[in-house]
Design a protein around this motif. Structure first.
Motif, short mmCIF file in Angstrom:
data_model
loop_
_atom_site.label_atom_id
_atom_site.label_comp_id
_atom_site.label_asym_id
_atom_site.label_seq_id
_atom_site.Cartn_x
_atom_site.Cartn_y
_atom_site.Cartn_z
N ARG A 250 0.79 -1.15 0.12
CA ARG A 250 -0.05 0.04 0.00
C ARG A 250 1.02 1.18 0.12
O ARG A 250 1.88 1.25 0.60
CB ARG A 250 -0.93 -0.05 1.09
CG ARG A 250 -2.05 -0.91 1.29
CD ARG A 250 -3.10 -0.73 2.57
NE ARG A 250 -2.35 -0.98 3.69
CZ ARG A 250 -2.04 -2.04 4.30
NH1 ARG A 250 -3.00 -3.14 3.81
NH2 ARG A 250 -1.47 -2.21 5.64
N GLY A 251 0.41 2.19 -0.69
CA GLY A 251 1.16 3.58 -0.73
C GLY A 251 0.92 4.51 0.42
O GLY A 251 0.17 4.02 1.30
N GLU A 252 1.77 5.45 0.51
CA GLU A 252 1.32 6.33 1.52
C GLU A 252 0.11 7.28 1.34
O GLU A 252 -0.17 7.34 0.39
CB GLU A 252 2.54 7.44 1.54
CG GLU A 252 3.98 6.80 2.11
CD GLU A 252 4.82 8.18 2.18
OE1 GLU A 252 5.02 8.57 3.08
OE2 GLU A 252 5.81 8.01 1.17
N SER A 253 -0.40 7.70 2.42
CA SER A 253 -1.79 8.39 2.49
C SER A 253 -1.71 9.27 3.79
O SER A 253 -0.53 9.41 4.32
CB SER A 253 -2.99 7.53 2.54
OG SER A 253 -2.90 6.63 3.57
N SER A 254 -2.86 9.81 4.14
CA SER A 254 -3.07 10.70 5.07
C SER A 254 -4.33 10.36 5.97
O SER A 254 -5.30 9.76 5.01
CB SER A 254 -2.82 12.15 4.92
OG SER A 254 -3.76 12.52 4.00
N GLU A 255 -4.31 10.63 7.16
CA GLU A 255 -5.87 10.43 7.61
C GLU A 255 -6.05 11.44 8.75
O GLU A 255 -5.19 11.82 9.37
CB GLU A 255 -5.88 8.99 8.49
CG GLU A 255 -7.17 8.42 9.12
CD GLU A 255 -6.76 6.97 9.69
OE1 GLU A 255 -7.12 6.74 10.58
OE2 GLU A 255 -6.20 6.17 8.78
N THR A 256 -7.36 11.66 8.85
CA THR A 256 -7.78 12.72 9.72
C THR A 256 -7.93 12.21 11.23
O THR A 256 -8.53 10.96 11.52
CB THR A 256 -9.30 13.40 9.38
OG1 THR A 256 -8.81 14.01 8.14
CG2 THR A 256 -9.48 14.33 10.52
#
Length: 407
Positions: A250-256
């Protein structure tokens, strides 16, 4: 694509010859596992020798009158069997250019016959059994498939070199610091190995993202160690310590993330699975994309130009004082010095320094001559250094040993 040979009963010889032409064309396609080019210089040498043969003085002392090529043989071993200087294989080929159009297309079962006439030697090829060709080839009434792509004898046993094509890496100072890094592991594990899952982030620039299967494999490295010339102490490059391979899941992402009444976006690292491990890995190790596989010819030959100032910089792998046969060393000559895969170099052991006490009352400091201590072959070259396989050595190879042209 693989070429195949099909044997059936009652097929005329001319049909087999036409099929052989097709097979040869298929075997030359880029998809073939190995590529063995013949340079103009090598072809010229072979043509010159073909006109007169090889002087008997150039033959090895125990060169056999005949030899049947076996599975597991290599071009280097056969050349060494027949010639005093095995890197001079074009002469061996030149003995028999009419029958051996390409020296890399010598196959198990063929018989090499040595002929000596008027102080010269020639080599010809005879099929097993020594029977002349007939108009009809008769075999058992069944179809039999055999791969031709890998049946020709290789230059060297590929397993001696293949592991090092991906492992050693010469980088500029700072390259690893800019590469993605492992930031965490499940269960806060400290040491990681094959089968473990890890999480990584790009240090700067574009985040790690899943693209295609070929682009989603990474090599894992640690500690770019400077390689210094043993005599000038100049840094020639930085060797990264190879640890293993990993695949991007899985690639990098962001999360709240909600914390009390506050919301903020936090980075989510990429997920990778470790596919293979040469050593244990840990947080902080760096990831570099898996490079495309290169098809390289390891045709043994002497460098075209004299090699001056060559020396062993380091011994690859675990810390050892001496490198033996089939071990890998780094030398202080690279692409900028004309080094190419296949170049054979002689190893010189430095002569001892001592005091001449042979004359009464005289105490002169002297140094004994450097003595030849074996051969090595370059298989991977970078700008200022090269990796070489030790083909043979009498007393082991150490850092500081000189390397020169074999002639």
């Amino acid at each position: 694509m693989k070429a195949h040979r099909m044997a059936v009963a009652g097929v005329p010889t001319h049909a087999w010859r036409a099929a052989a032409v097709l097979v040869a064309a298929l075997a030359a396609l880029p998809a073939q596992a190995q590529n063995f080019p013949i340079t103009p210089a090598q072809r010229s040498t072979a043509q010159q020798v073909a006109q007169a043969g090889v002087p008997l003085s150039e033959l090895a002392a125990n060169a056999p009158d005949s030899y049947t090529v076996k599975i597991g043989d290599t071009l280097w071993a056969i050349s060494k069997m027949y010639l005093v200087s095995p890197w001079r294989w074009p002469e061996l080929w030149g003995m028999n250019m009419q029958e051996v159009r390409n020296p890399h297309r010598i196959y198990p079962g063929q018989i090499l016959v040595l002929e000596k006439v008027d102080g010269r030697a020639r080599l010809r090829v005879q099929q097993a059994g020594g029977q002349p060709a007939t108009d009809t080839i008769r075999v058992s009434p069944r179809v039999r498939y055999q791969s031709l792509a890998d049946t020709g004898i290789p230059t060297l046993q590929s397993h001696l070199i293949d592991p090092f094509l991906a492992e050693p890496l010469i980088v500029d100072e700072g390259t690893l610091e800019r590469a993605p890094r492992i930031v965490a592991a499940p269960d806060e594990r400290v040491l990681l190995t094959r089968g473990d899952r890890v999480y990584a982030r790009a240090s700067a620039g574009t985040p790690m993202a899943v693209t295609t299967a070929s682009a989603d494999e990474f090599r894992i490295f640690r500690n770019a160690v400077p390689l210094r010339d043993p005599y000038t102490r100049v840094v020639l490059g930085y060797e990264a310590q190879y640890l293993g391979k990993a695949s991007l899941v899985r690639g990098e992402s962001s999360e709240t993330v909600v914390s009390g009444s506050n919301q903020r976006s936090v980075p989510v690292p990429a997920t990778l699975d470790i596919l293979s491990a040469r050593g244990e890995m840990r947080v902080g190790d760096r990831l570099l994309p898996e490079p495309p596989r290169e098809l390289v010819s390891y045709t043994p030959r002497a460098p075209e130009l004299p090699v001056e100032g060559g020396a062993v910089v380091s011994i690859y792998g675990d810390a050892v004082a001496l490198a033996g046969q089939n071990q890998v060393v780094v030398i202080n000559k690279g692409i900028g010095d004309g080094m190419e895969p296949g170049h054979v170099l002689a190893i010189l052991q430095a002569g001892n320094q001592l005091v001449d006490r042979s004359q009464p009352g005289e105490r002169t400091a002297i140094k004994l001559p450097n003595e030849r201590n074996g051969l090595m072959m370059v298989f991977r070259a970078f700008d200022r250094v090269s990796y070489a396989l030790v083909l043979e050595t009498n007393q082991g190879v150490k850092v500081g040993d000189r390397v020169v042209s074999p002639r």
